[in-house]
Design a protein around this motif. Structure first.
Motif, PDB file in Angstrom:
ATOM      1  N   THR A 282     -12.079  -2.024  -8.375  1.00  0.00           N
ATOM      2  CA  THR A 282     -11.180  -2.382  -7.275  1.00  0.00           C
ATOM      3  C   THR A 282     -11.777  -2.097  -5.896  1.00  0.00           C
ATOM      4  N   ARG A 283     -13.037  -1.716  -5.855  1.00  0.00           N
ATOM      5  CA  ARG A 283     -13.634  -1.227  -4.604  1.00  0.00           C
ATOM      6  C   ARG A 283     -13.609  -2.247  -3.480  1.00  0.00           C
ATOM      7  N   GLU A 284     -13.803  -3.524  -3.794  1.00  0.00           N
ATOM      8  CA  GLU A 284     -13.901  -4.550  -2.750  1.00  0.00           C
ATOM      9  C   GLU A 284     -12.548  -5.114  -2.329  1.00  0.00           C
ATOM     10  N   VAL A 285     -11.477  -4.650  -2.934  1.00  0.00           N
ATOM     11  CA  VAL A 285     -10.148  -5.174  -2.587  1.00  0.00           C
ATOM     12  C   VAL A 285      -9.700  -4.595  -1.248  1.00  0.00           C
ATOM     13  N   HIS A 286      -9.296  -5.464  -0.330  1.00  0.00           N
ATOM     14  CA  HIS A 286      -8.805  -5.003   0.961  1.00  0.00           C
ATOM     15  C   HIS A 286      -7.424  -4.378   0.760  1.00  0.00           C
ATOM     16  N   GLN A 287      -7.253  -3.157   1.255  1.00  0.00           N
ATOM     17  CA  GLN A 287      -6.004  -2.438   1.037  1.00  0.00           C
ATOM     18  C   GLN A 287      -4.784  -3.188   1.567  1.00  0.00           C
ATOM     19  N   ALA A 288      -4.947  -3.949   2.619  1.00  0.00           N
ATOM     20  CA  ALA A 288      -3.801  -4.653   3.213  1.00  0.00           C
ATOM     21  C   ALA A 288      -3.187  -5.645   2.239  1.00  0.00           C
ATOM     22  N   LYS A 289      -3.975  -6.074   1.235  1.00  0.00           N
ATOM     23  CA  LYS A 289      -3.449  -7.024   0.253  1.00  0.00           C
ATOM     24  C   LYS A 289      -2.584  -6.347  -0.802  1.00  0.00           C
ATOM     25  N   VAL A 290      -2.695  -5.030  -0.945  1.00  0.00           N
ATOM     26  CA  VAL A 290      -1.992  -4.350  -2.033  1.00  0.00           C
ATOM     27  C   VAL A 290      -1.054  -3.242  -1.571  1.00  0.00           C
ATOM     28  N   VAL A 291      -1.354  -2.597  -0.442  1.00  0.00           N
ATOM     29  CA  VAL A 291      -0.518  -1.497   0.026  1.00  0.00           C
ATOM     30  C   VAL A 291       0.811  -2.049   0.536  1.00  0.00           C
ATOM     31  N   THR A 292       1.900  -1.428   0.114  1.00  0.00           N
ATOM     32  CA  THR A 292       3.234  -1.889   0.503  1.00  0.00           C
ATOM     33  C   THR A 292       3.801  -1.038   1.636  1.00  0.00           C
ATOM     34  N   ALA A 293       4.854  -1.573   2.248  1.00  0.00           N
ATOM     35  CA  ALA A 293       5.554  -0.821   3.298  1.00  0.00           C
ATOM     36  C   ALA A 293       6.094   0.489   2.745  1.00  0.00           C
ATOM     37  N   ARG A 294       6.531   0.492   1.484  1.00  0.00           N
ATOM     38  CA  ARG A 294       7.046   1.718   0.870  1.00  0.00           C
ATOM     39  C   ARG A 294       5.998   2.828   0.891  1.00  0.00           C
ATOM     40  N   ARG A 315       3.807  -6.387   1.281  1.00  0.00           N
ATOM     41  CA  ARG A 315       2.447  -5.888   1.450  1.00  0.00           C
ATOM     42  C   ARG A 315       2.030  -5.983   2.916  1.00  0.00           C
ATOM     43  N   VAL A 316       1.148  -5.069   3.313  1.00  0.00           N
ATOM     44  CA  VAL A 316       0.808  -4.904   4.723  1.00  0.00           C
ATOM     45  C   VAL A 316       0.346  -6.205   5.361  1.00  0.00           C
ATOM     46  N   HIS A 317      -0.465  -6.985   4.638  1.00  0.00           N
ATOM     47  CA  HIS A 317      -1.011  -8.198   5.262  1.00  0.00           C
ATOM     48  C   HIS A 317       0.082  -9.172   5.680  1.00  0.00           C
ATOM     49  N   SER A 318       1.262  -9.085   5.048  1.00  0.00           N
ATOM     50  CA  SER A 318       2.328 -10.046   5.338  1.00  0.00           C
ATOM     51  C   SER A 318       3.073  -9.740   6.634  1.00  0.00           C
ATOM     52  N   PHE A 319       2.979  -8.498   7.119  1.00  0.00           N
ATOM     53  CA  PHE A 319       3.698  -8.168   8.358  1.00  0.00           C
ATOM     54  C   PHE A 319       2.814  -7.495   9.406  1.00  0.00           C
ATOM     55  N   ALA A 320       1.521  -7.376   9.125  1.00  0.00           N
ATOM     56  CA  ALA A 320       0.617  -6.655  10.023  1.00  0.00           C
ATOM     57  C   ALA A 320       0.595  -7.248  11.420  1.00  0.00           C
TER      58      ALA A 320
END
Length: 359
Positions: A282-294, A315-320
């Motif tokens: 999972t190293r190359e996955v951008h955190q904004a795609k998976v980290v949630t507001a929770r 997920r962060v990318h949707s409201f960043a």
């Protein structure tokens, strides 16, 4: 001979209880290829990958246990040869497991008769594979209606149902086309429509989009999610693409050498990898795609005003972009609109910059 059990599968750690009933599950399932595999497994309860190889066996699936709840998308992923396709074929008994249990609505499929299995596959399971396997001499309508014909459904009824599904997958107007007249993405839609024609309760998809060009693949992922929002199927989806998995999955199981290494939400796998293998995977996955507001939220400040509201599972990318330009935190809300906490701009910026979010 090593008898050390495989690494323990990591359960989801989100703290959110899922009350939906389990649709399909497997418990301690093994599939070992080679003569005498049954006797070998009885003699050595938990052989390792190297033990099996040295003894002349192929340990395709080792001590696999999963639970897939009704209405969820459960993704099984791993590199080629990891055992993911074999595991799915064990779940449907297209391949006979060497040992273990496979439970469908609480009933052990390994104890089902051949007649019962045929009935379950025809009426309750749908399958879509990487290669479309359309019948070249049949039209789109004929291909989609074919499973219903096998069931003995009359022509008028099966064609009416086929037309409804063809429209659902966006192919209305192409009912009389032959497969050779369709693009790759359109052919895959026909394969999906054909599997949906029998209104399956459980849907298996084995790398259905991997043969498609990237743009068409993205479109098919969008179409797949649209269909799921309408149909709410229980889905077991195989892929080797983590970006695809995090777009689609409620939960992901990562496999290596026939063993399930970790199970969790996309966020849990990225933020709380159980092993170095999962961390590297999972190293190359951008955190904004998976980290949630929770995951980012803090307790709401006394008397605080909020510049906006965001669902806890967003997920962060949707409201960043919105929060970075705001002058106040966003309220984090539950499904019923209750404010659970707040998320601050600086925490979102940290995720976008690649700093590890709080897990």
């Amino acid at each position: 001979m090593s008898t050390t059990p495989p690494a323990k599968t990591t359960a989801p750690t989100s703290g959110q209880h899922d009350s939906r009933p389990v649709k399909i599950a497997c418990r301690n399932v093994w599939k070992i290829f080679g003569r005498g595999a049954d006797e070998y497994l009885r003699a050595y309860a938990n052989p390792g990958h190297d033990d099996l190889t040295n003894a002349g066996f192929v340990g395709a699936v080792r001590a696999a246990s999963i639970e897939v709840r009704r209405g969820e998308i459960f993704v099984i992923m791993g590199l080629s040869g990891s055992g993911k396709s074999t595991l799915v074929r064990c779940l449907s008994r297209l391949i006979e497991p060497t040992s273990g249990e496979v439970l469908f609505d609480g009933h052990d499929l390994l104890k089902a008769t051949e007649r019962e299995l045929i009935d379950i596959r025809r009426h309750k399971m749908g399958m879509v594979f990487q290669h479309f396997a359309l019948l070249p001499h049949l039209t789109v309508l004929g291909n989609v209606a074919f499973p219903l014909e096998i069931q003995g459904v009359g022509r008028a009824a099966r064609e009416q149902r086929a037309r409804e599904i063809i429209e659902l997958v966006g192919l209305k107007g192409r009912e009389l086309y032959f497969p050779r007249q369709l693009s790759g993405g359109q052919q895959q839609r026909v394969g999906i429509a054909r599997s949906l024609a029998v209104e399956p309760e459980l849907w298996f998809l084995d790398e259905p989009f991997s043969a498609l060009d990237p743009l068409i693949r993205r479109e098919m992922q969008d179409e797949f999610m649209r269909l799921q929002n309408v149909l709410h199927k229980t889905i077991v989806f195989i892929t080797h693409d983590f970006d695809e998995a995090i777009r689609l999955a409620d939960h992901i199981a990562i496999m290596k050498d026939g063993e399930i290494i970790q199970i969790g939400t996309p966020e849990e796998l990225v933020m709380q990898p159980a092993t170095d293998y999962v961390r590297e995977f999972t190293r190359e996955v951008h955190q904004a795609k998976v980290v949630t507001a929770r995951a980012l939220m803090r307790p709401t400040s006394t008397g605080a005003s909020h510049a906006g509201r965001v669902p806890a599972n967003a997920r962060v990318h949707s409201f960043a972009a919105d929060i970075v330009g705001a002058d106040a935190p966003f309220a984090v809300t539950s499904d019923d609109g209750t404010v659970l906490g707040e998320v601050c701009r600086e925490d979102v910026i940290g995720v976008l910059a690649g700093r590890r979010a709080r897990s």
